[in-house]
Write a protein that holds these residues in place. Structure first.
Motif, PDB file in Angstrom:
ATOM      1  N   PHE A 202      15.305  68.879  -1.370  1.00  0.00           N
ATOM      2  CA  PHE A 202      14.741  67.860  -0.625  1.00  0.00           C
ATOM      3  C   PHE A 202      15.412  67.490   0.805  1.00  0.00           C
ATOM      4  O   PHE A 202      14.583  67.372   1.921  1.00  0.00           O
ATOM      5  CB  PHE A 202      14.536  66.611  -1.291  1.00  0.00           C
ATOM      6  N   PHE A 203      16.660  67.487   0.823  1.00  0.00           N
ATOM      7  CA  PHE A 203      17.412  67.099   2.242  1.00  0.00           C
ATOM      8  C   PHE A 203      17.598  68.367   3.055  1.00  0.00           C
ATOM      9  O   PHE A 203      18.286  68.125   3.854  1.00  0.00           O
ATOM     10  CB  PHE A 203      18.501  66.125   1.683  1.00  0.00           C
ATOM     11  N   ARG A 204      16.889  69.328   2.740  1.00  0.00           N
ATOM     12  CA  ARG A 204      16.862  70.443   3.727  1.00  0.00           C
ATOM     13  C   ARG A 204      15.513  70.558   4.063  1.00  0.00           C
ATOM     14  O   ARG A 204      15.347  71.750   4.959  1.00  0.00           O
ATOM     15  CB  ARG A 204      17.469  71.724   2.973  1.00  0.00           C
ATOM     16  N   MET A 205      14.521  69.808   3.874  1.00  0.00           N
ATOM     17  CA  MET A 205      13.250  70.108   4.304  1.00  0.00           C
ATOM     18  C   MET A 205      13.149  69.657   5.901  1.00  0.00           C
ATOM     19  O   MET A 205      13.855  68.446   6.115  1.00  0.00           O
ATOM     20  CB  MET A 205      11.995  69.271   3.421  1.00  0.00           C
ATOM     21  N   PRO A 206      12.318  70.260   6.570  1.00  0.00           N
ATOM     22  CA  PRO A 206      12.120  69.751   7.894  1.00  0.00           C
ATOM     23  C   PRO A 206      11.354  68.570   7.855  1.00  0.00           C
ATOM     24  O   PRO A 206      10.655  67.893   6.916  1.00  0.00           O
ATOM     25  CB  PRO A 206      11.124  70.692   8.740  1.00  0.00           C
ATOM     26  N   ILE A 207      11.709  67.536   8.778  1.00  0.00           N
ATOM     27  CA  ILE A 207      10.930  66.195   8.794  1.00  0.00           C
ATOM     28  C   ILE A 207       9.316  66.066   8.775  1.00  0.00           C
ATOM     29  O   ILE A 207       8.695  65.309   8.133  1.00  0.00           O
ATOM     30  CB  ILE A 207      11.399  65.260  10.061  1.00  0.00           C
ATOM     31  N   PHE A 208       8.769  67.281   9.498  1.00  0.00           N
ATOM     32  CA  PHE A 208       7.278  67.462   9.367  1.00  0.00           C
ATOM     33  C   PHE A 208       7.088  67.373   7.755  1.00  0.00           C
ATOM     34  O   PHE A 208       6.133  66.691   7.514  1.00  0.00           O
ATOM     35  CB  PHE A 208       7.088  68.572   9.921  1.00  0.00           C
ATOM     36  N   ILE A 209       7.672  68.068   6.893  1.00  0.00           N
ATOM     37  CA  ILE A 209       7.460  68.221   5.666  1.00  0.00           C
ATOM     38  C   ILE A 209       7.496  66.753   4.881  1.00  0.00           C
ATOM     39  O   ILE A 209       6.775  66.588   3.942  1.00  0.00           O
ATOM     40  CB  ILE A 209       8.253  69.412   4.876  1.00  0.00           C
ATOM     41  N   TRP A 210       8.352  66.024   5.284  1.00  0.00           N
ATOM     42  CA  TRP A 210       8.758  64.766   4.663  1.00  0.00           C
ATOM     43  C   TRP A 210       7.618  63.817   5.176  1.00  0.00           C
ATOM     44  O   TRP A 210       6.974  62.981   4.333  1.00  0.00           O
ATOM     45  CB  TRP A 210      10.061  64.113   5.291  1.00  0.00           C
ATOM     46  N   ILE A 271      -0.434  58.675  11.614  1.00  0.00           N
ATOM     47  CA  ILE A 271       0.707  58.888  12.487  1.00  0.00           C
ATOM     48  C   ILE A 271       2.031  59.424  11.963  1.00  0.00           C
ATOM     49  O   ILE A 271       2.826  59.914  12.591  1.00  0.00           O
ATOM     50  CB  ILE A 271       0.991  57.402  13.385  1.00  0.00           C
ATOM     51  N   LEU A 272       2.274  59.232  10.661  1.00  0.00           N
ATOM     52  CA  LEU A 272       3.309  59.968  10.045  1.00  0.00           C
ATOM     53  C   LEU A 272       3.328  61.256  10.405  1.00  0.00           C
ATOM     54  O   LEU A 272       4.599  61.786  10.959  1.00  0.00           O
ATOM     55  CB  LEU A 272       3.315  59.763   8.548  1.00  0.00           C
ATOM     56  N   PRO A 273       2.336  62.190  10.235  1.00  0.00           N
ATOM     57  CA  PRO A 273       2.558  63.719  10.633  1.00  0.00           C
ATOM     58  C   PRO A 273       2.991  63.755  12.242  1.00  0.00           C
ATOM     59  O   PRO A 273       3.746  64.757  12.763  1.00  0.00           O
ATOM     60  CB  PRO A 273       1.219  64.420  10.406  1.00  0.00           C
ATOM     61  N   PHE A 278       7.006  64.851  16.596  1.00  0.00           N
ATOM     62  CA  PHE A 278       8.135  64.331  17.271  1.00  0.00           C
ATOM     63  C   PHE A 278       9.543  64.805  16.850  1.00  0.00           C
ATOM     64  O   PHE A 278      10.369  65.230  17.728  1.00  0.00           O
ATOM     65  CB  PHE A 278       8.275  62.712  17.201  1.00  0.00           C
ATOM     66  N   SER A 279       9.780  64.553  15.521  1.00  0.00           N
ATOM     67  CA  SER A 279      11.122  64.903  14.880  1.00  0.00           C
ATOM     68  C   SER A 279      11.410  66.436  14.973  1.00  0.00           C
ATOM     69  O   SER A 279      12.554  66.756  15.164  1.00  0.00           O
ATOM     70  CB  SER A 279      11.156  64.352  13.587  1.00  0.00           C
ATOM     71  N   VAL A 412      -0.786  65.306  18.787  1.00  0.00           N
ATOM     72  CA  VAL A 412      -1.734  66.343  18.444  1.00  0.00           C
ATOM     73  C   VAL A 412      -1.372  67.644  19.400  1.00  0.00           C
ATOM     74  O   VAL A 412      -1.304  68.834  19.321  1.00  0.00           O
ATOM     75  CB  VAL A 412      -2.950  66.227  18.148  1.00  0.00           C
ATOM     76  N   PHE A 413      -1.650  67.105  20.814  1.00  0.00           N
ATOM     77  CA  PHE A 413      -1.735  68.381  21.765  1.00  0.00           C
ATOM     78  C   PHE A 413      -0.444  68.679  21.949  1.00  0.00           C
ATOM     79  O   PHE A 413       0.006  69.878  22.071  1.00  0.00           O
ATOM     80  CB  PHE A 413      -1.815  67.484  23.144  1.00  0.00           C
ATOM     81  N   ALA A 414       0.938  67.970  21.683  1.00  0.00           N
ATOM     82  CA  ALA A 414       2.387  68.675  21.834  1.00  0.00           C
ATOM     83  C   ALA A 414       2.305  69.646  20.753  1.00  0.00           C
ATOM     84  O   ALA A 414       2.685  70.730  20.980  1.00  0.00           O
ATOM     85  CB  ALA A 414       3.238  67.425  21.465  1.00  0.00           C
TER      86      ALA A 414
END
Ligand code: HEM
Ligand SMILES: [Cu+2]
Lengths: 562, 198
Positions: A202-210, A271-273, A278-279, A412-414
């Motif tokens: 779990f603590f190697r997942m990218p933040i987007f997955i979290w 907003i979470l995704p 951003f992360s 979203v655009f980013a």
């Protein structure tokens, strides 16, 4: 070990790939490849961004002068209701599910989603409920006109007495959208829990997955409450019950509770995704590891939990008792804490980084800037005395557009620009991208900043005509809206021309660290196929010189040769 | 695709390994989500019952508890019967499984029949105020789940005749049985709310 073994796989790698212009037909079929579904979601929702945007242009056209002259006030009610509904249910939710489809399997090293058919079914429900919703423009009496929240008793008016009325179609569409979202959520959560590559704890997942996981948990726990409320509303409207009709012993405020119990958390689903995007992007374009990875990861679930206990802040002026207002004022202010932690972590990540101002980074920075502003007005609104003063005015409209467009839209655009090379196999044109950013930033600021003043001065929302003292703010806002409309032109041009004939993208144009960047651009149908890598380090190792996976050179070589 | 070299196999996991066995996970997630709809309806029932100025419609004094009580006993015990069927299947006693599974379905069908009889004898309808509305909404929505459960059991029964059906495990039967327990627990809460708390 023999090199020829690898060669055989390389020969197998270039499947007919999503994104190649020669196989566009797959986008119109019941395809079960998550990457095809992701693009289907994104293109469909961008189309509805245009539809919602056109409705917004008409609204802003009406508001450029104080009297109701461009459209009839009844039509105006339908316009803003449909604008909000289209933007939320046909633009934002589907486009984020598009990102989930593209990114979840590739970022965790899975061949596909856990339930590919369910995944395709979830997508194909989108055009179905889109048609139901659009059909409501053509029924006698026009579309639903009680705002995107559909409060009774307004939503229960059915003056023509027809069974198929705008409101009924609206509820049906929202219910179908709910089913699609639940299908999606079951799929995403199961995939994240069960299909991560070996070594990806779990603590190697990218933040987007979290953040995707935290957001989809909200869908699973919150959305059914709205579904329950919507079923009861439909019964009241069409089958003569009185759950929300005071004349039959019912309680209209009860619906508000159902609505906001989901719809407040729903803003965090959106907003979470974006926090995830951003992360992901700040470390890439600042060449530094994400500051406070673990805390940022856990803060996502902190937001999930808190978001489920703040909904009454939308009802401070709905006859809510004082003790309840105080409790929910407190919980609402608490949610600024995990959110603030993330903002702090991003700024610390940027601090003294080697910043590259590419289009995605510009959108991220713009989004972060706007989000800080929106957070401040959010905390203002959470304060009961202020909210009672500015509730139902343009101040609220300004607050949530600063989050929903100026932050989420920017994110979203980013994301689109950042992952465009990966999933289409083509580079976009940086110059057009920058023009798009500048126009969007100017347009959005001119559009939504003045509305704060209009609201503080007391201009009520959801009316077609207003007192001339508010005219100046509205003229500026309308000007901004039209600039936003113009901003879509370089974007559309860029997307179409780059996808069709842009320069070929290398596997990792941004020198980013992440499993998806170890795949060819675009990735083959089953991503890593029979060579799922073993993750040996955490994400965001910028400047640390540690490989992300075992045998990394093999993947880099294979991706380059594909 | 298999590789001859064991070192490579260690580092690179084949894709299909990650493909199987998610159904139960997905189904449990679905049930958690589905339970929230019921929670929403229960909340609505409690709030309306506590706050509505006129709860019972005119001419209605309450609900008779006899018939629903029998129904409750049948439904709750059918959960144990379903569990027994699962045990049989686990020991690969296929005919034992089919017989007991069919018994569960019969008990479920009796419940639906009982519900139908009760509904047809009631003196109030869906539109008799919030009392009628919530009563039919809750029992009806639950009844739909019972019928769905029976249909799913029929499907599982049919599939038990397909050769090699259990080679990949029994996730289907386990899920349906889980669904049945879920429907059962919801009914107990519903029974307490509607019939006991009058
Ligand atoms: C720092 C965090 C935030 C706080 C404290 C906050 C607070 C509030 C409050 C108190 C209101 C109610 C105002 C009223 O109706 O009178 C509100 C409205 C709203 N907020 Fe926020 N907010 C925050 C972040 C967000 C985010 C992240 C989003 C979107 C993703 C968002 C979207 C909205 C929307 C859509 C509305 C208005 C809904 C409507 O009335 O139609 N907010 N916010
Ligand atoms: Cu809220």
């Amino acid at each position: 070990m023999s090199i020829s073994n690898y060669d055989a796989r390389i020969l197998k790698a270039p499947h007919p790939v999503p994104g190649a212009p020669d196989n566009w037909k797959r986008f119109f079929s019941f395809n079960t490849d998550a990457k095809v579904i992701g693009i289907q979601y994104i293109v469909t929702s961008l189309f509805f961004l245009l539809v919602g945007g056109l409705l917004a242009m008409v609204i802003r056209g009406e508001l450029i002068t104080p009297p109701a002259d461009l459209v009839d006030p009844t039509v105006y009610n339908g316009l803003y209701t449909m604008h909000g509904t289209v933007m939320l249910f046909l633009f934002l939710f589907p486009i984020l599910n598009g990102f989930n489809n593209l990114l979840i399997p590739t970022m965790i090293g899975a061949p596909d989603m856990a339930f590919p058919k369910l995944n395709a079914a979830a997508f194909w429900l989108v055009p179905v409920f889109a048609i139901v919703l659009m059909a409501s423009f053509f029924v006698p009496g026009g579309p639903a006109s009680s705002g995107w929240w559909s409060y009774p008793p307004m939503s229960l008016q059915n003056p023509l007495g027809r069974f198929f009325n705008g409101e009924m179609l609206w509820i049906t569409a929202v219910a179908l959208s709910g089913i699609s979202s639940i299908f999606g959520a079951i799929n995403f959560v199961t995939t994240i829990i069960r299909m991560r590559a070996p070594g990806m704890g779990f603590f190697r997942m990218p933040i987007f997955i979290w953040t995707a996981w935290a957001a989809q948990t909200i869908q699973l726990l919150g959305l059914p409450a709205l579904t329950g409320g919507a079923i009861m509303l439909l019964f009241d409207l069409s089958f003569g019950t009185t759950f929300f009709r005071p004349e039959g012993g019912g309680d209209p405020v009860l619906f508000q509770h159902f609505f906001w119990f989901y719809s407040h958390p729903a803003v965090y689903v959106l907003i979470l995704p974006i926090f995830g995007i951003f992360s992901e992007l700040f470390p890439v374009y600042a060449r530094k590891p994400l500051f406070g990875y673990k805390v940022v990861a856990l803060a996502s679930f902190g937001i999930t939990v808190l978001s489920l206990i703040v909904w009454v802040h939308h009802m401070f002026y709905s006859g809510t008792p004082q003790w309840m207002r105080n409790v929910f004022m407190l919980t609402t202010m608490l949610i600024a804490v995990p959110t603030g932690i993330k903002v702090f972590a991003w700024i610390a990540t940027l601090w003294r980084g080697k910043i590259r101002l590419t289009t995605p980074m510009l959108f991220c920075l713009g989004g972060l800037f706007n989000f800080i502003f929106a957070g401040i007005t959010g905390v203002m609104l959470a304060t009961v005395p202020i909210d009672v003063h500015v509730g139902n005015t343009y101040f609220v409209v300004a607050h949530f557009h600063y989050v929903i467009f100026n932050t989420i839209g920017f994110g979203v655009f980013a994301g689109i620009y950042h992952w465009f090379p990966k999933f289409t196999g083509r580079m976009y044109y940086e110059g057009l991208g920058k023009i798009h950013f500048v126009l969007t930033f100017i347009g959005a600021t001119l559009n939504f900043l003045p509305l704060h003043w209009a609201g503080l001065l007391g201009m009520p929302r959801r009316v077609a005509s207003y007192d001339p003292e508010f005219a100046i703010w509205n003229v500026i806002a309308s000007l901004g809206a039209f600039i936003l409309g113009v901003a879509s032109i370089p974007f559309i041009l860029n997307m179409i021309s780059s996808w069709a004939r842009g320069p070929k993208a290398p596997p990792n144009p941004w020198k980013a660290i992440g499993l998806e960047w170890l795949l060819p651009s675009p990735p083959p149908a089953e991503n890593f196929e029979d060579d799922i890598p073993t993750v040996i380090n955490g994400p965001y190792g910028y400047g640390l010189g540690k490989p992300l996976v075992d045998d990394e050179e093999f993947y880099i070589r294979r991706a380059n040769e594909a | 695709m298999t590789t001859s070299n064991s070192e490579v196999t260690l580092k690179h996991t084949p894709g299909h390994i990650k493909h199987d066995g998610h159904n139960l996970t997905g189904f449990i997630i679905f049930l958690c989500s589905e339970s929230i709809i019921f929670l929403a309806f229960f909340a609505a029932y409690i709030v309306l019952k506590l706050t509505s100025p006129e709860w019972l419609p005119e001419g209605v004094n309450g609900l008779s508890i006899r018939m629903p009580l029998i129904n409750t006993v049948v439904l709750v015990s059918s959960s144990f019967v379903a569990y027994l069927a699962e045990r049989y299947l686990h020991k690969r006693n296929l005919w034992g499984f089919r017989t007991v599974w069919l018994l569960t379905m019969a008990m479920g069908s009796y419940f639906v029949y009982g519900q139908y009889v009760e509904w047809s004898e009631l003196a109030f309808g869906l539109n008799s105020g919030v009392f009628g509305g919530t009563f039919y909404l809750l029992t009806g929505f639950h009844g739909l789940h019972v019928i769905t459960g029976i249909a799913l059991m029929a499907l599982m029964l049919f599939r038990s005749f397909l050769p090699g059906n259990y080679e990949k495990g029994e996730a289907g039967v386990i899920s349906v049985s889980l669904f049945w327990h879920f429907v059962d627990v919801i009914w107990i809460i519903l029974f307490v709310l509607i019939y006991i708390w009058q």
